[in-house]
Design an enzyme around this catalytic site. Structure first.
Site, PDB file in Angstrom:
ATOM      1  N   ARG A   1      -5.780   1.236  18.177  1.00 47.21           N
ATOM      2  CA  ARG A   1      -5.607   0.025  17.356  1.00 47.21           C
ATOM      3  C   ARG A   1      -5.232  -0.795  19.209  1.00 47.21           C
ATOM      4  O   ARG A   1      -5.697  -1.981  19.645  1.00 47.21           O
ATOM      5  CB  ARG A   1      -4.932   0.079  16.638  1.00 47.21           C
ATOM      6  CG  ARG A   1      -5.397   0.025  15.157  1.00 47.21           C
ATOM      7  CD  ARG A   1      -4.417  -0.106  14.228  1.00 47.21           C
ATOM      8  NE  ARG A   1      -5.898  -0.532  12.481  1.00 47.21           N
ATOM      9  CZ  ARG A   1      -4.013   0.172  11.769  1.00 47.21           C
ATOM     10  NH1 ARG A   1      -2.549  -0.308  11.376  1.00 47.21           N
ATOM     11  NH2 ARG A   1      -5.206   0.076  10.617  1.00 47.21           N
TER      12      ARG A   1
ATOM     13  N   ASP B   1       2.341  -0.848  12.057  1.00 53.24           N
ATOM     14  CA  ASP B   1       0.854  -2.070  10.757  1.00 53.24           C
ATOM     15  C   ASP B   1       0.801  -2.955  11.445  1.00 53.24           C
ATOM     16  O   ASP B   1      -0.798  -3.352  11.564  1.00 53.24           O
ATOM     17  CB  ASP B   1       0.976  -1.003   9.488  1.00 53.24           C
ATOM     18  CG  ASP B   1       0.799  -0.015   9.561  1.00 53.24           C
ATOM     19  OD1 ASP B   1       0.667   1.102  10.148  1.00 53.24           O
ATOM     20  OD2 ASP B   1       1.119   0.071   8.283  1.00 53.24           O
TER      21      ASP B   1
ATOM     22  N   SER C   1       7.168   9.401  12.574  1.00 56.28           N
ATOM     23  CA  SER C   1       5.914   9.028  11.278  1.00 56.28           C
ATOM     24  C   SER C   1       6.368   9.507   9.579  1.00 56.28           C
ATOM     25  O   SER C   1       7.212  10.463   9.516  1.00 56.28           O
ATOM     26  CB  SER C   1       4.726   9.985  11.743  1.00 56.28           C
ATOM     27  OG  SER C   1       3.636   9.585  10.262  1.00 56.28           O
TER      28      SER C   1
ATOM     29  N   GLN D   1       4.779   8.819   6.940  1.00 62.21           N
ATOM     30  CA  GLN D   1       3.487  10.063   6.836  1.00 62.21           C
ATOM     31  C   GLN D   1       4.565  11.435   6.724  1.00 62.21           C
ATOM     32  O   GLN D   1       4.276  12.068   6.043  1.00 62.21           O
ATOM     33  CB  GLN D   1       2.130  10.117   7.286  1.00 62.21           C
ATOM     34  CG  GLN D   1       2.100   8.625   6.951  1.00 62.21           C
ATOM     35  CD  GLN D   1       0.745   8.422   7.375  1.00 62.21           C
ATOM     36  OE1 GLN D   1      -0.106   9.380   7.914  1.00 62.21           O
ATOM     37  NE2 GLN D   1      -0.446   7.345   6.802  1.00 62.21           N
TER      38      GLN D   1
ATOM     39  N   LYS E   1       0.780  -1.235  -0.205  1.00 67.28           N
ATOM     40  CA  LYS E   1       0.017  -0.124  -0.165  1.00 67.28           C
ATOM     41  C   LYS E   1       1.130   1.867   0.255  1.00 67.28           C
ATOM     42  O   LYS E   1       0.447   2.258  -0.591  1.00 67.28           O
ATOM     43  CB  LYS E   1      -1.440  -0.276   1.235  1.00 67.28           C
ATOM     44  CG  LYS E   1      -2.059   1.006   1.165  1.00 67.28           C
ATOM     45  CD  LYS E   1      -3.171   0.744   2.314  1.00 67.28           C
ATOM     46  CE  LYS E   1      -2.890   0.975   3.372  1.00 67.28           C
ATOM     47  NZ  LYS E   1      -2.843   1.283   3.808  1.00 67.28           N
ATOM     48  N   SER E   2       1.660   1.455   0.902  1.00 63.77           N
ATOM     49  CA  SER E   2       2.749   2.446   1.117  1.00 63.77           C
ATOM     50  C   SER E   2       3.605   2.656  -0.357  1.00 63.77           C
ATOM     51  O   SER E   2       3.957   3.490  -0.875  1.00 63.77           O
ATOM     52  CB  SER E   2       3.547   2.579   1.614  1.00 63.77           C
ATOM     53  OG  SER E   2       3.143   2.515   3.245  1.00 63.77           O
TER      54      SER E   2
ATOM     55  N   ARG F   1      -8.516  12.125  12.277  1.00 61.26           N
ATOM     56  CA  ARG F   1      -7.485  11.985  13.009  1.00 61.26           C
ATOM     57  C   ARG F   1      -6.779  13.230  12.557  1.00 61.26           C
ATOM     58  O   ARG F   1      -7.299  13.848  12.198  1.00 61.26           O
ATOM     59  CB  ARG F   1      -6.968  10.666  11.535  1.00 61.26           C
ATOM     60  CG  ARG F   1      -7.713   9.313  11.628  1.00 61.26           C
ATOM     61  CD  ARG F   1      -7.184   8.446  11.097  1.00 61.26           C
ATOM     62  NE  ARG F   1      -5.260   7.873  10.893  1.00 61.26           N
ATOM     63  CZ  ARG F   1      -4.698   6.869  10.186  1.00 61.26           C
ATOM     64  NH1 ARG F   1      -5.463   6.608   9.226  1.00 61.26           N
ATOM     65  NH2 ARG F   1      -3.590   6.845  10.777  1.00 61.26           N
TER      66      ARG F   1
ATOM     67  N   GLY G   1      -4.862   8.033   5.664  1.00 61.68           N
ATOM     68  CA  GLY G   1      -4.058   8.688   6.393  1.00 61.68           C
ATOM     69  C   GLY G   1      -2.546   8.712   5.323  1.00 61.68           C
ATOM     70  O   GLY G   1      -2.358  10.367   5.508  1.00 61.68           O
TER      71      GLY G   1
ATOM     72  N   LYS H   1      -4.669   5.549  14.879  1.00 61.90           N
ATOM     73  CA  LYS H   1      -4.572   4.716  13.586  1.00 61.90           C
ATOM     74  C   LYS H   1      -5.937   4.730  12.689  1.00 61.90           C
ATOM     75  O   LYS H   1      -7.020   6.134  13.298  1.00 61.90           O
ATOM     76  CB  LYS H   1      -3.902   3.671  13.152  1.00 61.90           C
ATOM     77  CG  LYS H   1      -2.471   3.941  14.202  1.00 61.90           C
ATOM     78  CD  LYS H   1      -1.302   3.984  12.930  1.00 61.90           C
ATOM     79  CE  LYS H   1      -0.062   4.138  12.789  1.00 61.90           C
ATOM     80  NZ  LYS H   1       0.446   4.561  12.210  1.00 61.90           N
TER      81      LYS H   1
HETATM   82  C1  S3P Z   1       2.577   5.532   6.001  1.00 58.81           C
HETATM   83  C2  S3P Z   1       3.412   5.417   7.384  1.00 58.81           C
HETATM   84  C3  S3P Z   1       2.752   5.193   8.418  1.00 58.81           C
HETATM   85  C4  S3P Z   1       2.090   3.861   8.883  1.00 58.81           C
HETATM   86  C5  S3P Z   1       0.813   3.975   7.446  1.00 58.81           C
HETATM   87  C6  S3P Z   1       1.369   3.230   6.530  1.00 58.81           C
HETATM   88  C7  S3P Z   1       3.216   5.567   4.735  1.00 58.81           C
HETATM   89  O1  S3P Z   1       2.210   5.417   9.407  1.00 58.81           O
HETATM   90  O2  S3P Z   1       0.992   3.681   9.709  1.00 58.81           O
HETATM   91  O3  S3P Z   1      -0.235   2.645   7.551  1.00 58.81           O
HETATM   92  O4  S3P Z   1       2.899   4.516   4.028  1.00 58.81           O
HETATM   93  O5  S3P Z   1       4.346   6.698   4.969  1.00 58.81           O
HETATM   94  P1  S3P Z   1       2.088   6.365  10.879  1.00 58.81           P
HETATM   95  O6  S3P Z   1       3.661   7.600  10.079  1.00 58.81           O
HETATM   96  O7  S3P Z   1       1.433   7.742  10.953  1.00 58.81           O
HETATM   97  O8  S3P Z   1       3.363   5.950  11.515  1.00 58.81           O
END
Ligand code: S3P
Length: 436
Positions: free
Chosen positions: A345, A314, A166, A168, A21-22, A122, A94, A341
């Site tokens: 969780r 995750d 993080s 993200q 997914k990422s 969120r 997110g 999340k």
């Molecule tokens: C992700 C980063 C993670 C993860 C999310 C995917 C990403 O979040 O939990 O499912 O693709 O960069 P955080 O960066 O908020 O921890």
């Protein structure tokens, strides 16, 4: 929709799981702002990544999808995106919202990002603070979506110390940094997934990394390159768990991404006694890949190393189920991020496991899970894909039927989960909404 899982023996199998997914999100985003055509294979055609495609199409990017797992992205270059004519709805994602905020911060137009009930609850202040410091204007509802982003084509580079681990937030700042004048640096408190950095490098951008200080120099030019998305380790984790908990199973999952910033789950499960081996390790493009073999194992409770949390962020729902099936107590600490999340969780897993007869003691940023056996029961997913799938796997070894309610969100990350679990021998079916 609900899942109904009846206990059944998991058997030997060889399979693969959908794309990461990422990496899929990043392929769409970076491919869109690159120069040239990016061909993507192994793309995750789940709802989250489809929302990202929809958003970039709305900003004038032509994205073809000749097969569900293949994309042809006609990049428009760093400055080629156009103002969307509607709000960009990112559903449950997110990752889409936080990373796109970084891209939108550097545009010469404004756009609004919104999402579903979970996403609009969120925290977004974590990206609002650095992006506003760079010169973007962002309106929110008290730090929560919808986000009204007023782009600024002359962003200032910053040196930003992340208050939390993080990927993200790191990625949002780096993506904005592509548009800024000069060097943008992000320092992370713990290593987090580095897919953005790897894909940027593959597209010709110099990304520095020196002891958790990551930097990019803007303005940058991205050159399109082919992207092979590996199978998602976060999805493979449910299959690994099913194999470990089974009485007698040996399961091989092919072509899984084993980027070292993601493999904390394997380290933790191995420390609990899980028989997991990596076979045929290789590189496909910028991401390392291997086949993962998992065999039935007797698990034991451990104190989970908090240093591994950001590398397994995750997979804690999976790890809670492993802990519940282990001998003794497993102690999780330093996992407070799990509370923000797709659901809280820690609370969601504690509630579900208690319903199935497992003792769980929660703290603000941790939990003690007492190993036991799963009883029959009806549990809630709280609309969270990973909670739904983890509890479904617990159902394969429960002493009676387990119903997991409200599992529609599984489509966000693991289309075909039910068929995948069934291919291992699980007795899983779904039921329409209504009393369980
Ligand atoms: C992700 C980063 C993670 C993860 C999310 C995917 C990403 O979040 O939990 O499912 O693709 O960069 P955080 O960066 O908020 O921890």
């Amino acid at each position: 929709m609900h899942f109904l899982i009846r206990p059944a023996a998991i058997h030997d199998a060889e399979l693969t799981v959908p794309g990461d997914k990422s990496v899929s999100h990043r392929a769409v985003m970076l491919g869109s702002i690159a120069e040239g055509i990016t061909e993507v294979r192994g793309f995750l055609a789940g709802e989250d990544c489809l929302a990202t495609i929809g958003a970039f199409r709305n900003m004038g990017v032509a994205i073809e999808q000749p097969k569900p797992t293949e994309l042809v992205i006609h990049g428009v270059g760093l400055r080629g995106l156009q103002a969307p004519d509607c709000e960009l709805d990112l559903g449950n994602s997110g990752t889409a919202m936080r990373l796109m905020a970084g891209v939108l911060a550097g545009q010469a137009f404004s756009a609004t990002l919104t999402g579903d009930e979970s996403l609009t609850g969120r925290p977004m202040q974590r990206i609002i603070t650095p992006l506003c410091r760079m010169g973007a204007g962002i309106e929110s509802r008290d730090g929560k979506p919808p986000l009204g982003i007023r782009g600024n084509p002359s962003l200032a580079a910053i040196d930003y110390v992340l208050p939390m681990a993080s990927a993200q937030v790191k990625s949002a700042v780096l993506l904005a940094g592509l548009y800024a004048q000069g060097r943008t640096t992000v320092t992370e408190p713990a290593v987090t997934r580095d897919h953005t950095e790897r894909m940027l490098r593959a597209m010709g951008v110099t990304v520095g990394n020196n002891d958790r200080r990551i930097d990019v120099e803007g303005p940058a030019t991205l050159r399109a390159c082919p992207v092979q998305v590996p199978a998602d380790l976060s999805s493979a984790a449910f299959v690994i768990l099913a194999a470990l908990l089974a009485d007698n199973a040996d399961v091989l999952i092919r072509d899984v991404g084993v980027n070292p910033t993601r493999t904390g789950v394997l380290d933790i499960l191995r420390a609990m006694g899980g028989a997991i081996t990596l076979e045929n390790p290789r590189d496909t493009g910028e991401e390392p890949v291997a086949d993962i073999r998992a065999r039935s194992s007797r698990l034991r409770g451990i104190e989970v190393d908090p240093g591994l949390v950001s590398l397994a962020i995750d997979e804690f729902p999976v790890l809670f189920v492993a802990a519940a099936a282990a001998d003794g107590i497993t102690r999780f600490t330093g996992i407070g991020e799990l509370r923000v999340k797709e659901s809280d969780r820690i609370a969601a897993m504690a509630t579900g496991l208690r319903t199935l007869g497992i003792r769980v003691e929660e703290s603000d940023d941790g939990a003690d899970v007492h190993g036991g056996t799963f009883s029959r029961g009806v549990v809630e997913s709280f609309g969270d894909h990973r909670i739904a799938m983890s509890l479904a796997v617990a159902g394969t070894v429960a002493d009676g039927p387990v119903t997991v309610r409200d599992v529609a969100a599984v489509e966000t990350s693991f289309p075909g989960f039910e068929a995948c679990l069934a291919s291992l021998g699980a007795d899983i079916s779904h039921q329409a909404e209504g009393p369980a």
